[in-house]
Design an enzyme around this catalytic site. Structure first.
Site, PDB file in Angstrom:
ATOM      1  N   GLU A   1       0.868  -1.144   0.017  1.00  0.00           N
ATOM      2  CA  GLU A   1      -0.084  -0.117  -0.109  1.00  0.00           C
ATOM      3  C   GLU A   1       0.662   1.249  -0.043  1.00  0.00           C
ATOM      4  O   GLU A   1       1.872   1.242   0.737  1.00  0.00           O
ATOM      5  CB  GLU A   1      -1.021   0.078   1.230  1.00  0.00           C
ATOM      6  CG  GLU A   1      -1.754   1.152   1.235  1.00  0.00           C
ATOM      7  CD  GLU A   1      -2.846   1.109   2.158  1.00  0.00           C
ATOM      8  OE1 GLU A   1      -3.604  -0.215   2.200  1.00  0.00           O
ATOM      9  OE2 GLU A   1      -3.375   1.975   2.903  1.00  0.00           O
TER      10      GLU A   1
ATOM     11  N   PHE B   1       0.752   5.872  -0.370  1.00  0.00           N
ATOM     12  CA  PHE B   1      -0.187   6.927  -0.320  1.00  0.00           C
ATOM     13  C   PHE B   1       0.177   8.167  -1.410  1.00  0.00           C
ATOM     14  O   PHE B   1       1.764   8.149  -1.707  1.00  0.00           O
ATOM     15  CB  PHE B   1      -0.256   7.718   1.089  1.00  0.00           C
ATOM     16  CG  PHE B   1       1.040   7.862   1.562  1.00  0.00           C
ATOM     17  CD1 PHE B   1       1.654   9.522   1.373  1.00  0.00           C
ATOM     18  CD2 PHE B   1       1.828   6.970   2.549  1.00  0.00           C
ATOM     19  CE1 PHE B   1       2.668   9.729   1.817  1.00  0.00           C
ATOM     20  CE2 PHE B   1       2.948   7.781   3.005  1.00  0.00           C
ATOM     21  CZ  PHE B   1       3.404   8.711   2.880  1.00  0.00           C
TER      22      PHE B   1
END
Lengths: 596, 596
Positions: A21, A23
């Site tokens: 993941e 950002f």
């Protein structure tokens, strides 16, 4: 492709997996760094990567752009978070349309964290309390939908009263069940440090009939401060012994990082041993800890990752995923190629002849075009690699020789840093000789005659096949060198070549509309796959790009009017770009011809 | 493709060539015989074949039909004669439209011989004195146009008065020049037996500015009577020594024929030595003399004729000429395949996936469908080959074993007579064993791992390439044999198979939409060519045809209610058709697996 299908496939094959993941960075330089990192991390073959949605919506456009590029340029299966926080319905709708257009097929549908300054989530007027409803309402089954699970209850429901806490926990599970019934086909959990809690959460979910895969969200501890902030914000339970151990080393950054890796390995092993199908790593946009954990788990070994094609294949489900052939010229500049061909309606599938006359786009807004010169720091790095000054062709030649030897790891004609591709190791010696003789190579591959498709260096396309390749070299050389080489090439029976100066025209011994297969593979139950080709029509486009890089990537490092610039400008203006294929992949010796 | 382009190419390559002329037979049986002959003669690679136009127009439709089938089923570059004799303009126009639609691109434009009973040509009202005008007027440059030359003047102008004769000769040349200027790009001459006369005629043509190729029309003497009739009708000059030599042997048919061959060889050699680019042979629909002449000249050797593809390629210029892939199932029934696919808008070019879901047509009006049973004579021949009666499966098996051994030369599953293809010689032993074990093979090819593309038996596609093939066997076997074989195939790692009974459904280990390349070749400067494939979708169509042939081609030979019919009907009803590919073309041993 929907993640649930990829994951079910992995489960069926009995293979564990991992995902990363990221950002959205706040600056352009940050975005560029993220993509550098993605390039590297994706070679480890995560089953997917996801990109979060900036709280407050200020970074919405950045998120969309990053998701699209992850899917289409980095070529990794991508999931985009979609959060309702402070988002108007129109914005959400247009975001969904946009990512759909870009071929992204996976959405993590979130209610969202409260924006800064708020403790609790409030739905804005016209907004949605859960993005999932919107996704299903507008797009039916197009998107694969992932939803969030909270092994310790949603932070809003984490309270001191144990009885109320239990109520909140089960209320969250009931809500999660609703989300799954509404179309969520995968669950990723909030971060946690108590593995037993996660396993109990999974049991509790199953007990109410939630049957989809549940992936644990693992956030490696990287700094003490970060860990404290994050666990505070998420109200994450920190086991006492973990807390004590960290307190003891909190002033030693390196020790904290190593502790985080050790802990990550321990947690993941425990999870996988308990039957968890895979792990989702919150990377915080950093690679070291995540990769170290996976390496220690034995889950990654780039050398052993099967390549579906010699170049990175675009994930299934996008229009581009049917692409089965590319011209070899861009093999060290895949992003430039993807950019130039992004407007094609269809991609060559299996044979280049199928899309023989595609119109290549320009690179005018290609974000990576100036990558070696895109900042002062990068320019400095490039000058360190390619020379603070150049006093003649010999200095240029020296750079190429060092590149082949691995002493220099970047060249203007390669988007990636890291030196020559592993495939060229077998021809390192003759390549060095060629460059030392003034044939400055920018692309090459050795002759491959039926190696197993699982060969660690040259294999691609899966098991039980055989792969082939014709020897290929592409280089710049002086007009004088070209004149003498050309006579040798004309006398060589099995050689095809194309050659041109910056001003053109292209000369050679190929048919104008010819297409030469350079790499191909034969697999059980399949048609012959031929992923890289040489064709004069593409060469005519490529040569402008190849010559231009002398100036934009290299000469621009030096002052106007400098001798260094003049040396490179003269090469650009007078030298010849040559592409040579030895068609005899069974018994040919291209380098003997070239070096004779 | 226009003949002039093919001929110019041959001239450029310094290669002499030959062509064959045929006429439309008067009976259906005659047409069938002609096509049998064409099949054989075309393997010698004539640069083209032409078909004359029946005088009087009664055979116009037959001519059109034959021309279309020559071009599209026999797959030879075809020229159709178009004669104005007694033809109305509407008929000529519709004929041109028809052949154009069928991909024929070459017309021999004639004024025509006078119909029987007339000595001189008379233009009919509404007709044309020369078809050339019509061709150019209506179709511009679409057709390549050939015109007739008369080395001894047109028969109408052959008179006793030498002065008048000279005038007529030059008038004909002047008229020929007009025809060339009006668009004729090739000349074929009337038959002659005086080579010097032909050579002088060429010189005379050149002297007035006729510069296109002039092909000599050679009619081998086959019978004394025929020779006399033809030379009388055409008023052909017969050199005195030729006349004397023939008179001496006129009662010995075999001697006349051999004399004709000797003379043909002598004439052709003289012509070619004098620089004539090629020879046009009037075959009179017979093959022996024409082929014997070419063989003695060293102009034909079927074993050395390069095959552009493993199957006979449709000549360039038709929509079908881009066809680059076919399913292997029809390899012994190419005409059935051509018939079933004649309505396809486009043909797979390079990859079967390009036309993955083509709708196969039926064979309802396929003229060759019943070929082994299409007449009493043929039935007799078939019974002689396959048994006057059959008393059990063993008798059937015996036929297959004999076929593989070459003792029987026809099978229901092969359109051609002449036994197994040469390619299967290498696997004759294991094929014999297979058939003797009750696996009745109808199609097979050996494993080929990178043989030179010029290999006499397996080569195709031109020089300097390498050809490959996966081992393939297709057979019928009893349900019991299949059950035990299937277990072995499931255990073999590199084998793909499809299997079905007449009633279906198809079982196997291939993906439903999979396509397996069976034959492919790698050539300099080209994409990989993969002409034959196995795919389940085509197998589903083929199996109906394959099972049906047990009944229509074989069982129909015997009386209703006979034991022979019952034996074949039982096989049809219960046996299994199996298609097996060994994907390991490098080291596999398919027959070991099959015979284990």
């Amino acid at each position: 492709m929907k993640l649930i299908d990829k994951i079910n496939q992995k489960v069926k094959e009995g293979k564990t997996f991992f995902s990363f993941e990221f950002f959205p960075p706040r600056t352009e330089e940050g975005v560029e760094n993220l993509f550098e990192r993605l390039e590297r991390m994706v070679t480890y073959a995560p089953v997917f990567c996801d990109i979060t949605w900036g709280a407050g919506g200020s970074t919405a456009d950045v998120t969309l752009d990053i998701a699209a590029r992850m899917q289409n340029q980095i070529c990794v299966e991508t999931m985009m978070h979609l959060t309702c926080t402070n988002m108007q319905i129109e914005k959400l709708e247009s975001a969904l349309k946009e990512v759909k257009k870009m071929g992204v097929r996976n959405i993590l549908a979130l209610r969202g964290d409260p924006p800064k300054g708020q403790d609790k989530f409030e739905a804005v007027e016209g907004g949605f309390s859960c993005a999932l409803d919107l996704v299903k309402k507008e797009h039916g089954d197009y998107f694969g939908i992932c939803v969030a699970g909270y092994p310790e209850a949603h932070p809003d429901g984490i309270v001191d009263d144990p009885e109320q806490m239990q109520k909140n926990y089960w209320a969250d599970i009931a809500y999660l069940k609703e989300k799954v019934e509404a179309g969520g086909d995968l669950i990723i959990t909030q971060l946690f440090y108590d593995v037993e809690r996660f396993l109990q959460f999974v049991k509790d979910c199953r007990s109410v009939g939630i049957n989809c895969p549940i992936l644990p969200g693992i956030m490696p501890i990287m700094t003490y401060g970060g860990f404290k902030r994050m666990t505070g914000f998420c109200k994450t339970k920190v086991p006492a012994e973990l807390d004590a151990a960290l307190e003891a080393i909190k002033d030693n950054d390196e020790a904290v990082k190593n502790f985080g890796i050790d802990l990550g390995v321990k947690m993941c092993r425990q999870l996988l041993d308990a039957g968890t199908p895979g792990v989702h790593l919150y990377t915080l946009n950093l690679e070291r800890s995540a990769l170290a954990i996976l390496e220690r788990l034995g889950m990654v070994d780039p050398a052993k990752i099967p390549r579906p094609l010699p170049w990175r294949h675009v994930p299934a489900g996008t229009s581009r995923s049917v692409e089965g052939v590319r011209p070899v010229f861009w093999s060290n500049r895949p992003k430039a190629y993807l950019k130039r061909t992004q407007d094609w309606d269809s991609y060559p599938s299996g044979r280049w002849g199928n899309s023989r006359s595609p119109a290549y786009g320009t690179l005018s807004d290609y974000q990576f075009m100036r990558r070696h010169t895109s900042s002062d720091a990068r320019k400095e790095k490039a000058r360190a690699a390619w020379g603070a000054t150049l006093s003649g062709v010999e200095d240029v030649q020296e750079v190429f020789v060092k590149y082949v030897k691995g002493e220099v790891t970047m060249l203007p004609w390669s988007e990636m840093e890291g030196g020559c591709a592993a495939e060229t190791a077998a021809i390192k010696e003759p390549l060095t000789q060629l460059n030392a003789s003034g044939f400055l190579t920018i692309n090459s591959q050795p002759r491959i005659n039926g190696l197993p498709s699982t060969d660690a260096t040259h294999g691609w396309g899966g098991a039980n096949g055989y792969v082939y390749g014709k020897a290929y070299v592409e280089f710049f050389c002086s007009p004088a060198s070209w004149a003498s080489l050309r006579a040798r090439l004309d006398a060589a029976p099995s050689v095809s070549y194309l050659a041109t100066t910056a001003a053109g025209p292209t000369e050679g011994n190929m048919e104008a509309d010819g297409v030469n297969a350079l790499t191909w593979g034969v697999f059980p139950g399949k048609e012959v796959i031929q992923p890289t080709v040489v064709c004069p029509a593409s060469f005519a486009v490529w040569k402008d790009e190849a010559f231009e890089l002398w100036l934009s990537e290299w000469a621009n490092l030096y002052e106007e009017g400098s001798e260094s610039r003049a040396v490179l400008q003269a090469i650009h203006d007078t030298w010849v770009l040559v592409s040579v294929v030895d068609n005899d992949y069974v018994a040919g010796d291209l380098f003997k011809t070239l070096l004779a």
